[in-house]
Motif scaffolding. Structure first.
Motif, PDB file in Angstrom:
ATOM      1  N   ASN A  30       0.822  -1.209   0.000  1.00 21.69           N
ATOM      2  CA  ASN A  30       0.000   0.000   0.000  1.00 21.69           C
ATOM      3  C   ASN A  30       0.854   1.256   0.000  1.00 21.69           C
ATOM      4  OD1 ASN A  30      -2.503  -1.292  -0.015  1.00 21.69           O
ATOM      5  ND2 ASN A  30      -2.488  -1.552   2.211  1.00 21.69           N
ATOM      6  N   ILE A  31       1.961   1.218   0.749  1.00 18.75           N
ATOM      7  CA  ILE A  31       2.876   2.354   0.747  1.00 18.75           C
ATOM      8  C   ILE A  31       3.469   2.549  -0.638  1.00 18.75           C
ATOM      9  CG2 ILE A  31       5.106   3.189   1.602  1.00 18.75           C
ATOM     10  CD1 ILE A  31       4.416   1.883   4.285  1.00 18.75           C
ATOM     11  N   LYS A  32       3.916   1.474  -1.260  1.00 20.81           N
ATOM     12  CA  LYS A  32       4.475   1.561  -2.604  1.00 20.81           C
ATOM     13  C   LYS A  32       3.441   2.100  -3.590  1.00 20.81           C
ATOM     14  CE  LYS A  32       7.026  -1.073  -6.111  1.00 20.81           C
ATOM     15  NZ  LYS A  32       6.264  -0.505  -7.240  1.00 20.81           N
ATOM     16  N   LYS A  33       2.199   1.695  -3.431  1.00 21.84           N
ATOM     17  CA  LYS A  33       1.139   2.187  -4.303  1.00 21.84           C
ATOM     18  C   LYS A  33       0.953   3.692  -4.136  1.00 21.84           C
ATOM     19  CE  LYS A  33      -3.737   1.435  -5.445  1.00 21.84           C
ATOM     20  NZ  LYS A  33      -4.957   0.660  -5.112  1.00 21.84           N
ATOM     21  N   SER A  34       1.026   4.166  -2.892  1.00 21.30           N
ATOM     22  CA  SER A  34       0.917   5.609  -2.629  1.00 21.30           C
ATOM     23  C   SER A  34       2.066   6.369  -3.274  1.00 21.30           C
ATOM     24  CB  SER A  34       0.891   5.871  -1.120  1.00 21.30           C
ATOM     25  OG  SER A  34      -0.239   5.293  -0.510  1.00 21.30           O
ATOM     26  N   LEU A  35       3.269   5.798  -3.194  1.00 20.57           N
ATOM     27  CA  LEU A  35       4.438   6.452  -3.792  1.00 20.57           C
ATOM     28  C   LEU A  35       4.318   6.480  -5.314  1.00 20.57           C
ATOM     29  CD1 LEU A  35       7.375   4.965  -1.662  1.00 20.57           C
ATOM     30  CD2 LEU A  35       5.934   6.930  -1.195  1.00 20.57           C
ATOM     31  N   ASP A  36       3.871   5.383  -5.889  1.00 19.02           N
ATOM     32  CA  ASP A  36       3.747   5.305  -7.349  1.00 19.02           C
ATOM     33  C   ASP A  36       2.683   6.255  -7.880  1.00 19.02           C
ATOM     34  OD1 ASP A  36       5.724   3.381  -7.482  1.00 19.02           O
ATOM     35  OD2 ASP A  36       4.323   1.682  -7.477  1.00 19.02           O
ATOM     36  N   PHE A 119      13.216  11.010  -1.510  1.00 22.05           N
ATOM     37  CA  PHE A 119      13.177   9.644  -0.988  1.00 22.05           C
ATOM     38  C   PHE A 119      12.559   8.691  -2.016  1.00 22.05           C
ATOM     39  CE2 PHE A 119      10.480   6.349   0.813  1.00 22.05           C
ATOM     40  CZ  PHE A 119      11.419   5.581   1.486  1.00 22.05           C
ATOM     41  N   ILE A 120      11.471   9.123  -2.660  1.00 23.92           N
ATOM     42  CA  ILE A 120      10.800   8.261  -3.640  1.00 23.92           C
ATOM     43  C   ILE A 120      11.760   7.881  -4.763  1.00 23.92           C
ATOM     44  CG2 ILE A 120       8.957   8.149  -5.362  1.00 23.92           C
ATOM     45  CD1 ILE A 120       7.275   9.897  -3.549  1.00 23.92           C
ATOM     46  N   ASN A 121      12.542   8.854  -5.239  1.00 23.69           N
ATOM     47  CA  ASN A 121      13.505   8.568  -6.313  1.00 23.69           C
ATOM     48  C   ASN A 121      14.555   7.562  -5.846  1.00 23.69           C
ATOM     49  OD1 ASN A 121      12.227  10.330  -8.068  1.00 23.69           O
ATOM     50  ND2 ASN A 121      13.498  12.071  -7.471  1.00 23.69           N
ATOM     51  N   ASN A 122      15.061   7.742  -4.628  1.00 21.79           N
ATOM     52  CA  ASN A 122      16.056   6.808  -4.102  1.00 21.79           C
ATOM     53  C   ASN A 122      15.438   5.429  -3.872  1.00 21.79           C
ATOM     54  OD1 ASN A 122      17.990   8.823  -4.100  1.00 21.79           O
ATOM     55  ND2 ASN A 122      17.572   9.420  -1.986  1.00 21.79           N
ATOM     56  N   SER A 159       3.150   6.543   8.628  1.00 17.17           N
ATOM     57  CA  SER A 159       2.052   6.336   9.568  1.00 17.17           C
ATOM     58  C   SER A 159       1.353   5.012   9.300  1.00 17.17           C
ATOM     59  CB  SER A 159       1.044   7.484   9.435  1.00 17.17           C
ATOM     60  OG  SER A 159      -0.169   7.169  10.076  1.00 17.17           O
ATOM     61  N   LYS A 160       1.003   4.318  10.373  1.00 15.90           N
ATOM     62  CA  LYS A 160       0.255   3.069  10.215  1.00 15.90           C
ATOM     63  C   LYS A 160      -1.216   3.341   9.901  1.00 15.90           C
ATOM     64  CE  LYS A 160       2.800  -0.547  12.447  1.00 15.90           C
ATOM     65  NZ  LYS A 160       2.675  -1.785  13.219  1.00 15.90           N
ATOM     66  N   LYS A 161      -1.645   4.556  10.148  1.00 18.73           N
ATOM     67  CA  LYS A 161      -3.048   4.892   9.946  1.00 18.73           C
ATOM     68  C   LYS A 161      -3.369   5.177   8.484  1.00 18.73           C
ATOM     69  CE  LYS A 161      -6.532   8.286  11.361  1.00 18.73           C
ATOM     70  NZ  LYS A 161      -6.801   9.491  12.194  1.00 18.73           N
ATOM     71  N   ASP A 162      -2.529   6.004   7.831  1.00 15.93           N
ATOM     72  CA  ASP A 162      -2.866   6.438   6.475  1.00 15.93           C
ATOM     73  C   ASP A 162      -1.685   6.384   5.505  1.00 15.93           C
ATOM     74  OD1 ASP A 162      -1.335   8.541   7.453  1.00 15.93           O
ATOM     75  OD2 ASP A 162      -3.058   9.854   7.757  1.00 15.93           O
ATOM     76  N   TYR A 163      -0.579   5.766   5.938  1.00 23.90           N
ATOM     77  CA  TYR A 163       0.607   5.582   5.097  1.00 23.90           C
ATOM     78  C   TYR A 163       1.274   6.904   4.707  1.00 23.90           C
ATOM     79  CZ  TYR A 163      -1.715   1.072   4.663  1.00 23.90           C
ATOM     80  OH  TYR A 163      -2.359  -0.109   4.951  1.00 23.90           O
ATOM     81  N   LYS A 164       0.991   7.981   5.417  1.00 26.48           N
ATOM     82  CA  LYS A 164       1.638   9.258   5.118  1.00 26.48           C
ATOM     83  C   LYS A 164       3.023   9.289   5.780  1.00 26.48           C
ATOM     84  CE  LYS A 164      -2.574  12.025   4.632  1.00 26.48           C
ATOM     85  NZ  LYS A 164      -3.351  13.179   5.140  1.00 26.48           N
ATOM     86  N   PRO A 165       3.975  10.006   5.169  1.00 28.69           N
ATOM     87  CA  PRO A 165       5.310  10.087   5.771  1.00 28.69           C
ATOM     88  C   PRO A 165       5.282  10.873   7.075  1.00 28.69           C
ATOM     89  CG  PRO A 165       5.136  11.602   3.920  1.00 28.69           C
ATOM     90  CD  PRO A 165       3.892  10.763   3.904  1.00 28.69           C
ATOM     91  N   PHE A 186       0.669  16.573   6.100  1.00 29.69           N
ATOM     92  CA  PHE A 186       0.988  16.096   4.756  1.00 29.69           C
ATOM     93  C   PHE A 186      -0.302  15.778   3.995  1.00 29.69           C
ATOM     94  CE2 PHE A 186       2.154  13.160   1.458  1.00 29.69           C
ATOM     95  CZ  PHE A 186       3.422  13.554   1.065  1.00 29.69           C
ATOM     96  N   MET A 187      -0.330  16.178   2.725  1.00 29.21           N
ATOM     97  CA  MET A 187      -1.476  15.911   1.861  1.00 29.21           C
ATOM     98  C   MET A 187      -1.001  15.247   0.574  1.00 29.21           C
ATOM     99  SD  MET A 187      -3.904  19.289   2.205  1.00 29.21           S
ATOM    100  CE  MET A 187      -5.159  18.484   1.214  1.00 29.21           C
ATOM    101  N   TYR A 188      -1.559  14.086   0.276  1.00 24.27           N
ATOM    102  CA  TYR A 188      -1.293  13.413  -0.991  1.00 24.27           C
ATOM    103  C   TYR A 188      -2.160  14.023  -2.097  1.00 24.27           C
ATOM    104  CZ  TYR A 188       1.483   9.353   0.622  1.00 24.27           C
ATOM    105  OH  TYR A 188       2.469   8.524   1.106  1.00 24.27           O
ATOM    106  N   ASN A 189      -1.531  14.368  -3.198  1.00 24.49           N
ATOM    107  CA  ASN A 189      -2.212  14.766  -4.436  1.00 24.49           C
ATOM    108  C   ASN A 189      -3.251  15.873  -4.269  1.00 24.49           C
ATOM    109  OD1 ASN A 189      -0.751  12.857  -5.999  1.00 24.49           O
ATOM    110  ND2 ASN A 189      -2.162  11.253  -5.360  1.00 24.49           N
ATOM    111  N   PRO A 190      -2.905  16.992  -3.609  1.00 25.81           N
ATOM    112  CA  PRO A 190      -3.825  18.126  -3.586  1.00 25.81           C
ATOM    113  C   PRO A 190      -3.807  18.842  -4.943  1.00 25.81           C
ATOM    114  CG  PRO A 190      -1.765  18.758  -2.583  1.00 25.81           C
ATOM    115  CD  PRO A 190      -1.642  17.284  -2.913  1.00 25.81           C
ATOM    116  N   LYS A 191      -4.813  19.652  -5.188  1.00 30.03           N
ATOM    117  CA  LYS A 191      -4.856  20.441  -6.411  1.00 30.03           C
ATOM    118  C   LYS A 191      -4.057  21.720  -6.187  1.00 30.03           C
ATOM    119  CE  LYS A 191      -8.015  22.590  -9.729  1.00 30.03           C
ATOM    120  NZ  LYS A 191      -9.448  22.878 -10.062  1.00 30.03           N
ATOM    121  N   LEU A 192      -3.006  21.937  -6.965  1.00 27.11           N
ATOM    122  CA  LEU A 192      -2.131  23.092  -6.799  1.00 27.11           C
ATOM    123  C   LEU A 192      -2.078  23.901  -8.095  1.00 27.11           C
ATOM    124  CD1 LEU A 192       0.850  21.383  -4.911  1.00 27.11           C
ATOM    125  CD2 LEU A 192      -1.018  22.715  -3.921  1.00 27.11           C
ATOM    126  N   GLU A 193      -2.084  25.224  -7.939  1.00 29.01           N
ATOM    127  CA  GLU A 193      -2.006  26.106  -9.102  1.00 29.01           C
ATOM    128  C   GLU A 193      -0.574  26.144  -9.639  1.00 29.01           C
ATOM    129  OE1 GLU A 193      -4.543  27.468 -10.559  1.00 29.01           O
ATOM    130  OE2 GLU A 193      -5.969  26.734  -9.069  1.00 29.01           O
TER     131      GLU A 193
END
Length: 327
Positions: A30-36, A119-122, A159-165, A186-193
């Motif tokens: 699940n963590i790998k899926k979040s990173l991908d 970190f994701i790249n490494n 985090s064990k709760k939501d896999y956030k760093p 931390f927010m995964y995939n927010p909409k940014l201008e």
């Protein structure tokens, strides 16, 4: 009898299977899926650098989108220091103390190693990684392929709760801690201008603004979106300029008026809600009653609740003059 034995055996099998823990690989998958799947993120970040028995601390706000990034860096006293923007081809650095922007060609002057995407790249380049299922977090240990004696490998805690760093620790070649980076909000995939990653918007520190849920609009359209006729102050301290009018869709469509003077900010938020004053000190100045907590002032103008915030460089007398000019 045979049926009874079969039933007991089935019950024992179910009970036993309920005691078996989920395979560790499920969580890391699940963590790998979040990173991908990461395309963008925002995070508040606290950093500690350990060097020659000294510890340097500072904080920043990180914003990332499709290979572009923005780092707003604050000094040890939490005052705006500089903004670093990478627009996909070049890096720019805005220095608040001199109010100037420079092109930065030396990557050593940019702390990109603090980015979550570093970190994701490494992680993707590493041939071998170590995984650990701790009591409070999941831990992934990866080598730094392009590292040096100071940055040899890094450990990310999720985090064990939501896999956030939660934090990343970087160790030198001798195994001593070089840097600790802690991620908050931390927010995964927010909409940014896209403008956040351009040189033209580099001098604005977004920590004081809600970039996730704001809708920037023309002043003439405020009533159309909120049903509120905004109140503008007749008084504003010298050199402060209205730079943005926005609607906070996460806060009852509150109207945000943002005034800037260099890196100093005054933000006026106008909304209709029930304000009970809890946690605030009630005060009076002239003909108005107001509520105060730290750098936040609140006044009720016939049911329109007006909040005035600043980053600490505006005196109480100046804020009261703003409040009086709103009434």
């Amino acid at each position: 009898m045979k049926r009874l034995l079969l039933a007991l055996l089935l019950m024992m099998t179910i009970a036993f299977s309920g005691c078996i823990k989920k395979p560790q690989g499920d969580a890391f998958s699940n963590i790998k899926k979040s990173l991908d799947n990461l395309k963008s993120y925002t995070s508040d970040v606290d950093i500690e650098l350990h060097n020659n028995k000294n510890v340097k601390k500072y904080s920043m706000k990180q914003l990332y989108k499709d290979g572009k990034y923005r780092m707003e860096i604050y000094d040890e006293s939490d005052k705006p220091d500089k903004v670093i923007v990478f627009d996909g081809s070049r890096s720019y650095v805005y220095f608040s103390k001199v109010n100037q922007t420079f092109i930065e060609d030396n990557s050593e002057n940019i702390p990109a190693y603090t980015l979550f995407t570093s970190f994701i790249n490494n992680f993707k380049m590493a041939g071998e990684i170590k995984k650990e299922d701790g009591e409070e977090y999941y831990r992934i240990d990866v080598p730094i392929p392009e590292g040096n004696t100071f940055m040899y490998n890094e450990v990310m805690e999720f985090s064990k709760k939501d896999y956030k760093p939660l934090s990343m620790k970087i160790y030198d070649i001798k195994g001593k801690l070089f840097a600790e980076i802690r991620y908050k909000n931390f927010m995964y995939n927010p909409k940014l201008e896209d403008g956040l990653f351009s040189q033209s918007d580099i001098s604005t520190f977004s920590r004081y603004m809600n970039i996730q849920n704001d809708l920037s609009i023309d002043i003439k359209d405020v009533y159309k979106y909120t049903g509120i006729n905004p109140v503008f102050p007749e008084y504003m301290p010298g050199n402060y300029v209205l730079v943005n009018v926005s609607i906070d869709m996460s806060n009852n469509n509150a109207i945000n008026l943002t005034y800037l003077n260099g890196n100093d900010i005054i933000k006026i938020v106008e909304s209709v809600y029930t304000f009970d004053g809890k946690g605030f000190d009630k005060k009076k100045s002239g003909d108005i009653s107001y509520y105060k907590k730290d750098n936040q002032y609140v006044v009720d103008r016939n049911g329109l609740i007006i909040d005035v915030f600043s980053n600490g460089n505006v005196s109480s007398d100046e804020v009261l003059m703003i409040l009086n000019s709103l009434i």
